[in-house]
Design a protein around this motif. Structure first.
Motif, PDB file in Angstrom:
ATOM      1  N   ASP A 182      11.618  -4.907 -11.080  1.00 28.56           N
ATOM      2  CA  ASP A 182      10.231  -4.982 -11.530  1.00 28.56           C
ATOM      3  C   ASP A 182       9.259  -4.644 -10.402  1.00 28.56           C
ATOM      4  O   ASP A 182       8.223  -4.013 -10.631  1.00 28.56           O
ATOM      5  CB  ASP A 182       9.926  -6.365 -12.104  1.00 28.56           C
ATOM      6  N   VAL A 183       9.580  -5.052  -9.173  1.00 28.68           N
ATOM      7  CA  VAL A 183       8.720  -4.688  -8.037  1.00 28.68           C
ATOM      8  C   VAL A 183       8.658  -3.174  -7.886  1.00 28.68           C
ATOM      9  O   VAL A 183       7.575  -2.585  -7.765  1.00 28.68           O
ATOM     10  CB  VAL A 183       9.214  -5.357  -6.738  1.00 28.68           C
ATOM     11  N   LEU A 184       9.811  -2.531  -7.918  1.00 32.28           N
ATOM     12  CA  LEU A 184       9.846  -1.073  -7.761  1.00 32.28           C
ATOM     13  C   LEU A 184       9.144  -0.389  -8.930  1.00 32.28           C
ATOM     14  O   LEU A 184       8.426   0.602  -8.740  1.00 32.28           O
ATOM     15  CB  LEU A 184      11.295  -0.597  -7.651  1.00 32.28           C
ATOM     16  N   ARG A 185       9.317  -0.932 -10.139  1.00 33.04           N
ATOM     17  CA  ARG A 185       8.668  -0.343 -11.319  1.00 33.04           C
ATOM     18  C   ARG A 185       7.146  -0.423 -11.200  1.00 33.04           C
ATOM     19  O   ARG A 185       6.440   0.568 -11.455  1.00 33.04           O
ATOM     20  CB  ARG A 185       9.139  -1.075 -12.581  1.00 33.04           C
ATOM     21  N   ILE A 186       6.632  -1.575 -10.811  1.00 36.70           N
ATOM     22  CA  ILE A 186       5.180  -1.742 -10.719  1.00 36.70           C
ATOM     23  C   ILE A 186       4.609  -0.858  -9.607  1.00 36.70           C
ATOM     24  O   ILE A 186       3.525  -0.284  -9.762  1.00 36.70           O
ATOM     25  CB  ILE A 186       4.823  -3.225 -10.540  1.00 36.70           C
ATOM     26  N   LEU A 187       5.320  -0.722  -8.514  1.00 33.30           N
ATOM     27  CA  LEU A 187       4.863   0.191  -7.458  1.00 33.30           C
ATOM     28  C   LEU A 187       4.776   1.625  -7.985  1.00 33.30           C
ATOM     29  O   LEU A 187       3.829   2.349  -7.672  1.00 33.30           O
ATOM     30  CB  LEU A 187       5.795   0.129  -6.251  1.00 33.30           C
ATOM     31  N   ARG A 188       5.755   2.022  -8.796  1.00 34.35           N
ATOM     32  CA  ARG A 188       5.704   3.371  -9.381  1.00 34.35           C
ATOM     33  C   ARG A 188       4.523   3.493 -10.337  1.00 34.35           C
ATOM     34  O   ARG A 188       3.798   4.484 -10.332  1.00 34.35           O
ATOM     35  CB  ARG A 188       7.017   3.679 -10.116  1.00 34.35           C
ATOM     36  N   GLU A 189       4.334   2.479 -11.188  1.00 34.71           N
ATOM     37  CA  GLU A 189       3.281   2.543 -12.195  1.00 34.71           C
ATOM     38  C   GLU A 189       1.887   2.558 -11.574  1.00 34.71           C
ATOM     39  O   GLU A 189       1.005   3.298 -12.025  1.00 34.71           O
ATOM     40  CB  GLU A 189       3.419   1.355 -13.158  1.00 34.71           C
ATOM     41  N   GLU A 190       1.695   1.754 -10.550  1.00 37.50           N
ATOM     42  CA  GLU A 190       0.368   1.644  -9.934  1.00 37.50           C
ATOM     43  C   GLU A 190       0.132   2.734  -8.889  1.00 37.50           C
ATOM     44  O   GLU A 190      -1.007   3.075  -8.605  1.00 37.50           O
ATOM     45  CB  GLU A 190       0.205   0.263  -9.275  1.00 37.50           C
ATOM     46  N   GLY A 191       1.220   3.256  -8.329  1.00 36.27           N
ATOM     47  CA  GLY A 191       1.112   4.154  -7.184  1.00 36.27           C
ATOM     48  C   GLY A 191       1.018   3.323  -5.926  1.00 36.27           C
ATOM     49  O   GLY A 191       0.022   2.616  -5.701  1.00 36.27           O
ATOM     50  N   ALA A 192       2.051   3.350  -5.098  1.00 37.78           N
ATOM     51  CA  ALA A 192       2.086   2.489  -3.912  1.00 37.78           C
ATOM     52  C   ALA A 192       1.065   2.960  -2.885  1.00 37.78           C
ATOM     53  O   ALA A 192       0.775   4.148  -2.785  1.00 37.78           O
ATOM     54  CB  ALA A 192       3.483   2.508  -3.296  1.00 37.78           C
ATOM     55  N   PRO A 193       0.508   2.030  -2.101  1.00 40.40           N
ATOM     56  CA  PRO A 193      -0.328   2.433  -0.974  1.00 40.40           C
ATOM     57  C   PRO A 193       0.456   3.318  -0.007  1.00 40.40           C
ATOM     58  O   PRO A 193       1.692   3.347  -0.026  1.00 40.40           O
ATOM     59  CB  PRO A 193      -0.702   1.108  -0.311  1.00 40.40           C
ATOM     60  N   GLU A 194      -0.269   4.004   0.841  1.00 45.18           N
ATOM     61  CA  GLU A 194       0.369   4.915   1.799  1.00 45.18           C
ATOM     62  C   GLU A 194       1.366   4.188   2.696  1.00 45.18           C
ATOM     63  O   GLU A 194       2.390   4.732   3.076  1.00 45.18           O
ATOM     64  CB  GLU A 194      -0.715   5.585   2.652  1.00 45.18           C
ATOM     65  N   ARG A 195       1.048   2.917   3.027  1.00 48.14           N
ATOM     66  CA  ARG A 195       1.924   2.117   3.889  1.00 48.14           C
ATOM     67  C   ARG A 195       2.321   0.857   3.140  1.00 48.14           C
ATOM     68  O   ARG A 195       1.471   0.018   2.833  1.00 48.14           O
ATOM     69  CB  ARG A 195       1.207   1.788   5.201  1.00 48.14           C
ATOM     70  N   THR A 196       3.596   0.767   2.803  1.00 45.40           N
ATOM     71  CA  THR A 196       4.129  -0.351   2.029  1.00 45.40           C
ATOM     72  C   THR A 196       5.310  -0.949   2.778  1.00 45.40           C
ATOM     73  O   THR A 196       6.203  -0.218   3.214  1.00 45.40           O
ATOM     74  CB  THR A 196       4.560   0.128   0.631  1.00 45.40           C
ATOM     75  N   VAL A 197       5.300  -2.275   2.941  1.00 46.79           N
ATOM     76  CA  VAL A 197       6.320  -2.980   3.720  1.00 46.79           C
ATOM     77  C   VAL A 197       7.039  -3.978   2.815  1.00 46.79           C
ATOM     78  O   VAL A 197       6.387  -4.859   2.221  1.00 46.79           O
ATOM     79  CB  VAL A 197       5.682  -3.745   4.900  1.00 46.79           C
ATOM     80  N   PHE A 198       8.354  -3.862   2.718  1.00 46.67           N
ATOM     81  CA  PHE A 198       9.158  -4.884   2.050  1.00 46.67           C
ATOM     82  C   PHE A 198       9.508  -5.936   3.096  1.00 46.67           C
ATOM     83  O   PHE A 198      10.383  -5.733   3.924  1.00 46.67           O
ATOM     84  CB  PHE A 198      10.430  -4.286   1.433  1.00 46.67           C
ATOM     85  N   HIS A 199       8.753  -7.056   3.047  1.00 46.43           N
ATOM     86  CA  HIS A 199       8.978  -8.140   4.013  1.00 46.43           C
ATOM     87  C   HIS A 199      10.271  -8.861   3.657  1.00 46.43           C
ATOM     88  O   HIS A 199      10.641  -8.980   2.493  1.00 46.43           O
ATOM     89  CB  HIS A 199       7.762  -9.065   3.996  1.00 46.43           C
TER      90      HIS A 199
END
Length: 300
Positions: A182-199
Motif C-alpha cells: 500500500d505504501v508503494l501504491r500510494i507513492l505511485r498514485e500521488e507521485g513521490a517527491p524527488e527525494r524519498t527515504v524509506f526509514h
C-alpha cells in the motif's frame, strides 16, 4: 544479559575515519542515561558523544505536533541537527478517533474527527516551510498497531504529507510497517517527491529492487545486525550504494551485541561496520557513500 546491563549505555565504538550522519533519530525520546559519567541532560552532550566517534550530523525526526515543534526548534539552535516534521502514521488515527487508553506520550485524548486532523496537518505544513526543516516525516502506513478502523485516517494523512513534501521541496521520510504494497501504491498514485527515504527499511530484496528503480533512498537501522534479519541483509546487499543511508532510530533498535539497551547516535559506527561487511565494501567506502547520500537526500 543481566538485567542491570540494560541500563548501562554501550561503550563508545572505535571512531569512524569518515564522518557520517545519523539519518533518523529521536533525541527527544532518549532516556536520561549517564554519558561519560554525567547525566545526559542536554542535546549538546548527545551530539558531542556522537561527534567524538565520527557521527557529526543527525536528522531529528518529528512524530507528532509537539515533537515536530521540538525538532524544528532544536535544528534552529544546532548546526549539527536537521529536522523533519510530521504526524506519525499511528498519530493520525489518535487525532481522528481519539486515544482513550492514552498509549501515546500525550496521554488519553478525545476524538477530534477529520477537522482535528486537518488542523494538525496545517501546522505540519507551516513547520515544513522553515529552512532548517529538511524533511516531511515520519509519515506512511503502519498496519502493526493500527486496525482497520484507523487505516482511512492513516492514508489520508500520508497523502497529505506527500503533497506537503512536494510543495515545499523537502525530503519525504516514510515509516512502513507491514504495509509495503500500500505504501508503494500510494507513492505511485500521488507521485513521490524527488527525494524519498524509506526509514528503517523493512522490505525484502525484491522490494529493494523496486525502490532502487524508483530512486528511493533506503535507510538501515540497527536491526540489520539482528540474527533473524537475513531478509534485511539480503535487501541491503542488492540496494545500490548511492541509495543507502544509516540510522539509529534511537532510542530504539540498538544494534547487536547491545540489543535491549537504549540506542543513541554514537552507536552508528556499530551498524555501519556491519553494513559494510554485508555490502563487501570497506568501512571508509560505505561511510563516504552514506555521508554524500544523506546530504543529497535531505538537501544540506
Amino acid at each position: 544479559m543481566a538485567p542491570q546491563d540494560k541500563n548501562t549505555p554501550p561503550p563508545l565504538p572505535e571512531p569512524l575515519r569518515v564522518a557520517v550522519a545519523d539519518s533518523h533519530t529521536h533525541l527527544d525520546m532518549l532516556p536520561q542515561l549517564p554519558l561519560g559519567g554525567a547525566p545526559m541532560s542536554t542535546v549538546e552532550e548527545a551530539l558531542a558523544k556522537a561527534a567524538s566517534v565520527g557521527v557529526t550530523t543527525v536528522v531529528q525526526v518529528g512524530c507528532d505536533l509537539a515533537g515536530s515543534r521540538w525538532a524544528a526548534d532544536t535544528a534552529a539552535a544546532h548546526d549539527a541537527v536537521h529536522a523533519t516534521v510530521a504526524l506519525h502514521p499511528n498519530e493520525a488515527p489518535r487525532i481522528v478517533l481519539g486515544d482513550p487508553e492514552g498509549w501515546s506520550r500525550q496521554g488519553a485524548r478525545e476524538a477530534g474527527g477529520d477537522a482535528a486532523l486537518d488542523a494538525a496537518l496545517d501546522e505540519i505544513d507551516a513547520l515544513a516551510a522553515l529552512p532548517h526543516v529538511r524533511g516531511v516525516g515520519e509519515t506512511g502506513l503502519d498496519y502493526f498497531r493500527t486496525g482497520p478502523d484507523g487505516m482511512a485516517a492513516q492514508e489520508r494523512s500520508f497523502r497529505a504529507h506527500i503533497e506537503i513534501a512536494k510543495r515545499h521541496d523537502k525530503a519525504l521520510v516514510i515509516h512502513d510497517r507491514e504495509a509495503h504494497d500500500d505504501v508503494l501504491r500510494i507513492l505511485r498514485e500521488e507521485g513521490a517527491p524527488e527525494r524519498t527515504v524509506f526509514h528503517c527499511y523493512s522490505g525484502d530484496a525484491a522490494m529493494a529492487e523496486i525502490c532502487a528503480a524508483a530512486g528511493y533512498f533506503m535507510s538501515f537501522a540497527g536491526n540489520v545486525t539482528f540474527k533473524n534479519a537475513q531478509p534485511l541483509r539480503d535487501a541491503l546487499a542488492v540496494a545500490p550504494a548511492e541509495l543507502v543511508l544509516v540510522e539509529t532510530d534511537a532510542p530504539f533498535l540498538t544494534p547487536a551485541p547491545y540489543r535491549g539497551r537504549a540506542n543513541a547516535p554514537y552507536l552508528i559506527p556499530v551498524t555501519l561496520r556491519a553494513m559494510a561487511e554485508v555490502k563487501g565494501l570497506t568501512e571508509d567506502e560505505l561511510a563516504t557513500a552514506v555521508a554524500a547520500n544523506t546530504a543529497r537526500a535531505f538537501g544540506y
